[in-house]
Design a protein around this motif. Structure first.
Motif, short mmCIF file in Angstrom:
data_model
loop_
_atom_site.label_atom_id
_atom_site.label_comp_id
_atom_site.label_asym_id
_atom_site.label_seq_id
_atom_site.Cartn_x
_atom_site.Cartn_y
_atom_site.Cartn_z
N SER A 138 0.76 -1.25 -0.04
CA SER A 138 -0.07 -0.09 0.01
C SER A 138 0.96 1.36 0.13
O SER A 138 0.87 2.40 -0.58
CB SER A 138 -0.85 0.03 1.23
N LEU B 15 2.46 1.58 -3.50
CA LEU B 15 1.27 2.07 -4.43
C LEU B 15 1.05 3.43 -4.25
O LEU B 15 0.89 4.34 -5.34
CB LEU B 15 -0.03 1.11 -4.19
N GLN C 103 1.53 6.04 -7.22
CA GLN C 103 0.18 7.15 -7.68
C GLN C 103 0.73 8.60 -7.72
O GLN C 103 0.29 9.46 -8.43
CB GLN C 103 -0.86 6.90 -6.88
N ASP D 21 -1.17 -0.47 -11.85
CA ASP D 21 -2.09 -1.59 -12.17
C ASP D 21 -1.58 -2.92 -11.60
O ASP D 21 -2.57 -3.67 -11.07
CB ASP D 21 -2.30 -1.59 -13.86
N THR E 201 -1.81 -2.73 -7.84
CA THR E 201 -3.18 -2.99 -7.36
C THR E 201 -3.84 -4.37 -7.10
O THR E 201 -4.60 -4.65 -6.38
CB THR E 201 -4.01 -1.85 -8.12
N ASP F 268 -5.30 -6.19 -3.99
CA ASP F 268 -6.57 -6.77 -4.13
C ASP F 268 -6.53 -8.24 -3.64
O ASP F 268 -7.35 -8.91 -3.21
CB ASP F 268 -7.43 -6.54 -5.31
#
Length: 204
Positions: free
Chosen positions: A76, A79, A83, A118, A121, A125
């Motif tokens: 996280s 990520l 971003q 991508d 992510t 998930d």
């Protein structure tokens, strides 16, 4: 396995399975799957019942969970950093500053960063989904006492052949052991009677 597939990948996922057959009436196998705890609890109870009804038994039934807390935290954080970098590159492109080569390089960098975002992510998930599920490993086998085939009586007969033969021989030995004193006694009586009979004939 069919029940897991029917439940859907969001509820249950088959990780591996195998079935081994030994003759017509001996079957064993295992099933590894990952599923939501509530669904898994019902499934475990149904498996034991189905195995018993089919003349078999569940030989092992293990549930485990996976701790991915640290992985989720690290992913996280990375990520969020990607971003933020993507947003800065987009802002740079929108400002139209720099040469054409700079713009092209920024677009390539944006595409690379977006691809990494991508991928991260999707991994994040998947990790969260794994945390929400429990892993189940089941091993099962048919019960040799209840399974039956057309060759089973003949197989059992061959298995008991040696035992039956030895038992018959033992019975014969026991019979001889019990009766031989009477046999010897009978011979002695016959010998005495013969001597007595021969004596009477001589006197006559």
């Amino acid at each position: 396995e069919k029940a897991c597939i029917a439940a859907g990948v969001k509820v249950c996922q088959v990780m591996g399975s195998s079935v081994n057959s030994y003759g017509e009436d001996q079957v064993s196998g295992y099933l590894n799957l990952r599923a939501e705890p509530k669904w898994l609890e019902k499934f475990r109870g149904a498996v034991s019942t189905d195995a018993a009804n089919a003349g078999g038994e569940v030989t092992s039934n293990t549930v485990s969970t996976e701790d991915l807390t640290q992985y989720i935290i690290d992913t996280s954080a990375r990520l969020e950093a990607k971003q933020a970098l993507r947003d800065r590159i987009r802002a740079l492109l929108e400002s139209r500053q720099g040469t054409l080569n700079d713009v092209l390089a920024a677009e390539r960098a944006l595409a690379d960063v977006q691809g990494e975002i991508d991928s991260m992510t999707a991994s994040l998930d998947a990790a969260k989904a794994r945390v929400a599920m429990s892993a189940l490993s089941i091993s099962y086998a048919s019960d040799p006492e209840t399974s039956y085939s057309m060759w089973k009586p003949l197989t059992e007969a061959f298995k008991s052949f040696g035992r039956t033969s030895m038992q018959s021989l033992a019975d014969a030995v026991n019979f001889v052991a019990r009766t031989w004193p009477f046999f010897i006694l009978g011979l002695i009586v016959l010998a005495i009677l013969r001597v007595w009979w021969m004596g009477r004939r001589k006197k006559a």
